[in-house]
Design a protein around this motif. Structure first.
Motif, short mmCIF file in Angstrom:
data_model
loop_
_atom_site.label_atom_id
_atom_site.label_comp_id
_atom_site.label_asym_id
_atom_site.label_seq_id
_atom_site.Cartn_x
_atom_site.Cartn_y
_atom_site.Cartn_z
N SER A 84 50.52 29.97 16.41
CA SER A 84 51.89 29.66 16.05
C SER A 84 52.35 28.39 16.73
O SER A 84 51.95 28.06 17.83
N SER A 85 53.24 27.69 16.04
CA SER A 85 53.95 26.57 16.62
C SER A 85 55.42 26.91 16.65
O SER A 85 56.03 27.07 15.62
N VAL A 86 55.98 27.07 17.83
CA VAL A 86 57.36 27.52 17.95
C VAL A 86 58.16 26.47 18.71
O VAL A 86 57.74 25.99 19.75
N GLU A 87 59.29 26.11 18.15
CA GLU A 87 60.20 25.20 18.81
C GLU A 87 61.43 25.97 19.24
O GLU A 87 61.82 26.94 18.61
N GLY A 201 47.19 33.28 27.21
CA GLY A 201 47.06 32.11 26.34
C GLY A 201 46.37 32.42 25.04
O GLY A 201 46.36 31.61 24.13
N GLY A 202 45.79 33.63 24.91
CA GLY A 202 45.21 34.03 23.64
C GLY A 202 43.90 33.33 23.31
O GLY A 202 43.46 33.36 22.18
N SER A 203 43.24 32.72 24.32
CA SER A 203 42.01 31.99 24.03
C SER A 203 40.84 32.93 23.78
O SER A 203 39.87 32.56 23.13
N SER A 204 40.89 34.15 24.30
CA SER A 204 39.80 35.10 24.10
C SER A 204 40.36 36.45 23.67
O SER A 204 40.12 37.47 24.30
N LYS A 210 46.60 39.06 17.61
CA LYS A 210 47.19 37.75 17.34
C LYS A 210 48.16 37.42 18.46
O LYS A 210 48.98 38.25 18.86
N ALA A 211 48.08 36.21 18.98
CA ALA A 211 49.00 35.74 20.02
C ALA A 211 50.15 34.99 19.37
O ALA A 211 49.95 34.14 18.51
N ASN A 212 51.36 35.31 19.79
CA ASN A 212 52.56 34.64 19.28
C ASN A 212 53.16 33.79 20.40
O ASN A 212 53.22 34.22 21.55
N SER A 213 53.60 32.60 20.07
CA SER A 213 54.17 31.70 21.07
C SER A 213 55.53 32.21 21.52
O SER A 213 56.37 32.62 20.70
N TRP A 219 53.26 37.70 24.03
CA TRP A 219 53.59 38.65 22.97
C TRP A 219 52.41 38.69 22.01
O TRP A 219 52.05 37.69 21.41
N TRP A 220 51.79 39.86 21.91
CA TRP A 220 50.63 40.03 21.04
C TRP A 220 50.95 41.06 19.96
O TRP A 220 51.68 42.03 20.18
N THR A 221 50.35 40.87 18.80
CA THR A 221 50.52 41.81 17.69
C THR A 221 49.18 42.14 17.07
O THR A 221 48.28 41.29 17.02
N TYR A 222 49.09 43.37 16.60
CA TYR A 222 47.88 43.85 15.93
C TYR A 222 48.33 44.45 14.60
O TYR A 222 48.86 45.56 14.55
#
Length: 360
Positions: A84-87, A201-204, A210-213, A219-222
């Motif tokens: 995700s790209s979050v501003e 950081g959701g790298s692994s 899924k990692a959310n910014s 914040w992770w979601t499955y």
């Protein structure tokens, strides 16, 4: 009155003059009508070529820029495997995913498709009971741009639905009680897929997560169902949770507004305030793990989750969530499902499923 040849000539001359004058007036009138018609055609052609749907749906320039821009992220926005790209703009979280329905299917193209899909649905089935849906599609631009800031769905507003930030469990009693009876099953299913917590950081990330910014924490979601689409690999890993979803009476299973997932907030995490895409659904959170200092704020009203209990809220209201506990408290975990708003009639649900079918 005496008649003479001279008198007859005068009468004939006067008649001829009147005829010539009438012909001039008629010609002038015809010229004016033709000029007005040409001007009308020019104006209509110009407006049609530039933006045909702004007139139909009442969309002004500022609203169209806002809709074409980044739409707001929520628990349920985004596809698996997306970064995700979050501003943060004025305190709000915005999603800019190229794979998200809300971010790519909005604006004039969406309006046109909705209108055509509704017409197609009515031809195949019926216009009966479609008054609110038709009104919502027809006047969508006006509804979305004129909503108060406390409730502003980003994609579709169905008029004349009762609105409140939180709803009583009684409005969807069957599904709420079913989810709460399934608490041990869903908690066990979660622990089965979360035995290796995602890395910072959701790298692994483990498969399916899924990692959310977020501005703080993680914040992770499955997802089992993401924007109306089941994720087959995740479903195979969670067969009991999938069976629970199949027993729900009001789960939104057939359109892009329906989601089901396990949602994890780590200590220190903040989900920035945002709006959901529509008011036709109620978001249900079943608490699985709820440490102290976790809170959900919807429309300015704070509520706390509790383990084994459901919270029902309208996520088209401005809302945010946070976990202010310590690392020793562990994550906040909920099982999230989208249910129909109780005042959306069966005929309206069928029509909305049709016009918001994933991929339409």
């Amino acid at each position: 009155m005496e008649w003479s040849l001279e008198r007859v000539r005068e009468i004939l001359a006067g008649g001829m003059q009147c005829v010539r004058e009438c012909q001039c007036c008629a010609f002038a009138t015809a010229i004016c009508v033709l000029l007005l018609f040409a001007w009308y055609c020019y104006r209509m052609g110009r407006e049609h070529g530039s933006d045909p749907l702004r007139r139909r749906y009442g969309l002004d320039h500022s609203h169209m820029r806002g809709v074409r821009g980044a739409l707001i992220s929520s628990e349920g926005c985004g596809r698996k495997g997306r970064k995700s790209s979050v501003e943060e703009q004025n305190g709000f979280a915005y999603c800019q995913s190229s794979e998200c329905f809300r971010c790519t299917a909005s604006g004039e193209g969406l309006n046109q498709r909705l209108y055509h899909s509704l017409q197609d649905y009515a031809k195949r089935y019926t216009w009966s009971g479609m008054g609110r849906v038709h009104k919502g599609v027809r006047d969508q631009g006006r509804y979305l741009s004129s909503r108060p800031t406390i409730q502003r769905p980003e994609v579709f507003f169905l008029p004349d639905l009762p609105s409140a930030p939180f709803f009583s469990r009684d409005v969807q009693r069957h599904d709420v009680e079913l989810l709460e009876r399934s608490f041990p099953t869903l908690l066990a299913e979660f622990e089965n897929i979360y035995h290796h917590p995602p890395a910072r950081g959701g790298s692994s990330l483990p498969p399916g997560w899924k990692a959310n910014s977020t501005p703080h924490g993680q914040w992770w979601t499955y997802y089992l169902v993401n924007q109306g689409t089941p994720l087959a690999l995740n479903v195979r890993r969670c067969p009991r949770a999938w069976r629970v979803l199949g027993q729900l009476r009001t789960f939104i299973a057939n359109n892009v507004f329906g989601n089901a997932c396990f949602s994890v907030l780590t200590p220190g995490a903040l989900i920035t305030e945002h709006y959901g895409p529509t008011n036709v659904r109620l978001r249900c959170h079943l608490g699985l793990r709820v440490p102290a200092s976790c809170e959900l704020v919807v429309g300015g009203e704070p509520q706390c989750w509790s383990e084994g209990s459901c919270l029902l809220f309208d996520d088209s209201f401005l809302h945010r969530a946070f976990h202010e506990g310590s690392a020793e408290d562990g994550p906040r975990v909920v099982f999230m499902v989208d249910l129909w708003h109780p005042n959306v009639a069966a005929a309206e649900r069928q029509a909305l499923d049709y016009i918001f079918t994933p991929g339409r």
